[in-house]
Scaffold this motif. Structure first.
Motif, mmCIF file in Angstrom:
data_model
loop_
_atom_site.group_PDB
_atom_site.id
_atom_site.type_symbol
_atom_site.label_atom_id
_atom_site.label_comp_id
_atom_site.label_asym_id
_atom_site.label_seq_id
_atom_site.Cartn_x
_atom_site.Cartn_y
_atom_site.Cartn_z
ATOM 1 N N THR A 298 12.173 -24.279 18.749
ATOM 2 C CA THR A 298 10.958 -23.460 18.842
ATOM 3 C C THR A 298 10.453 -23.097 17.457
ATOM 4 O OG1 THR A 298 11.618 -22.539 20.989
ATOM 5 C CG2 THR A 298 9.993 -21.290 19.720
ATOM 6 N N LEU A 299 11.366 -22.667 16.595
ATOM 7 C CA LEU A 299 10.983 -22.313 15.224
ATOM 8 C C LEU A 299 10.503 -23.547 14.461
ATOM 9 C CD1 LEU A 299 13.919 -19.861 14.418
ATOM 10 C CD2 LEU A 299 11.495 -19.247 14.544
ATOM 11 N N GLY A 300 11.162 -24.677 14.678
ATOM 12 C CA GLY A 300 10.757 -25.902 14.008
ATOM 13 C C GLY A 300 9.362 -26.339 14.413
ATOM 14 N N GLU A 301 9.045 -26.186 15.694
ATOM 15 C CA GLU A 301 7.714 -26.561 16.174
ATOM 16 C C GLU A 301 6.636 -25.590 15.688
ATOM 17 O OE1 GLU A 301 7.817 -27.153 20.397
ATOM 18 O OE2 GLU A 301 8.764 -29.125 20.193
ATOM 19 N N GLN A 302 7.074 -24.429 15.209
ATOM 20 C CA GLN A 302 6.128 -23.470 14.614
ATOM 21 C C GLN A 302 6.012 -23.673 13.109
ATOM 22 O OE1 GLN A 302 7.483 -19.566 15.822
ATOM 23 N NE2 GLN A 302 7.058 -19.935 17.985
ATOM 24 N N SER A 303 6.531 -24.825 12.642
ATOM 25 C CA SER A 303 6.447 -25.234 11.233
ATOM 26 C C SER A 303 7.264 -24.368 10.283
ATOM 27 C CB SER A 303 4.976 -25.272 10.768
ATOM 28 O OG SER A 303 4.238 -26.215 11.537
#
Length: 301
Positions: A33-38
């Motif tokens: 989730t954090l990764g997809e939020q850049s």
């Protein structure tokens, strides 16, 4: 002096291990989730290790006091922390590029690499049957990755690197087994990782949102709960019994990946994972046979 070992209660060990495998995929959900939020991967790894350190500090302090927080041998514990840090980094990077189940499926090459490296790092003898299981297991990994049959994704290499790093971490764990309290070892591992990532994150720091600040400590909490359950499981049952149960994590990973991200592995991924599971169970069985007296086992693996 190492802590006294709890009486062996295999059923409790199995339940604790399965509970850990049900909890840990949610660490992957938060990281993805954090990764997809850049959010930069280094920053996600920093949060997992830094908040894991804060959570384990009071427990470790209570168990052994201030003087006991530097385990012996210090350099080997520190090296172990370095490899866990690198495994976490590569795995979270893989999660950013691949579905959770696919990343975990490739990552499951780790028990095979442990078997491959154990003669070099631990001086253990690996017989023909276990070498054959390792070879077949790598065929399973190739089925999952399918080089030349699907578009190459760098996340595959990241997952392989994560599995390799964790394999070395596990071998170092075997070498220092029994020399320090498990919570102290966990705390020191988090400290080493926190120091490394705190330096690295200064170059890529991105101001987190309020939601991300709430997710950061959740990474440390889930990881601490999951790994504490694993430590407790190994207090009650043999490693050869529990090791194959790590593949139960795949079940929750598939469910979590589908529920939170709409990802579902294809049939070839399941075939490859099935081969890996079979090989890991066989290697675990051979490990148990190898430890029996010759008069009982009748052979050497």
């Amino acid at each position: 002096m190492p802590p006294a070992r709890a009486p062996q209660k295999p059923l409790i060990g199995i339940v604790l291990m399965l509970a850990a495998m049900a909890v840990l995929p949610f660490l992957d959900v938060v990281a993805k989730t954090l990764g997809e939020q850049s959010v930069p991967v280094v920053q996600i790894v920093w949060a997992r290790l830094f908040f894991g350190m804060l959570i384990t500090l009071p427990v470790a302090w209570k168990v052994v006091g201030l003087k006991g927080l530097a385990p012996d041998p210090f350099w080997m514990h520190s090296l172990r922390g370095l490899f866990l840090c690198s495994a976490t980094f590569f795995f979270f990077w893989g999660l950013k590029l691949l579905p959770i189940a696919d990343t975990l499926a490739i990552f499951f090459v780790q028990p095979l690499i442990v078997t491959m490296l154990s003669p070099v790092m631990l001086g253990e003898k690996v017989g023909v049957r276990r070498w054959a299981a390792v070879l077949i297991g790598f065929i399973g990994t190739l089925i999952i990755i399918r080089p030349g049959f699907q578009a190459f994704n760098p996340g595959m290499l990241m997952a392989l690197a994560a599995g390799t790093s964790l394999a070395i971490y596990m071998l170092l764990t075997r070498k220092i087994s029994g020399r320090a309290n498990a919570m102290v070892t966990t705390f020191h591992t988090n400290v080493v990782g926190s120091i490394i990532t705190t330096i690295a994150v200064l170059f890529v720091w991105q101001a987190p949102t309020t939601e991300q600040w709430l997710l950061f400590p959740l990474l440390g909490l889930i990881a601490t709960i999951g790994h504490s359950l694993i430590v407790k499981a190994y207090d009650h049952a043999e490693a050869s019994l529990l090791a194959p149960l790590a593949y139960a994590e795949m079940i929750m990973a598939v469910v979590a990946g589908w529920y939170f991200f709409g990802d579902f592995p294809d049939r070839w991924t399941f075939v490859g994972v099935g081969i890996l599971i079979a090989c890991a169970i066989y290697i675990s069985y051979r490990e148990r046979v190898r430890k029996l007296p010759p008069s009982v086992s009748g052979e050497h693996s």
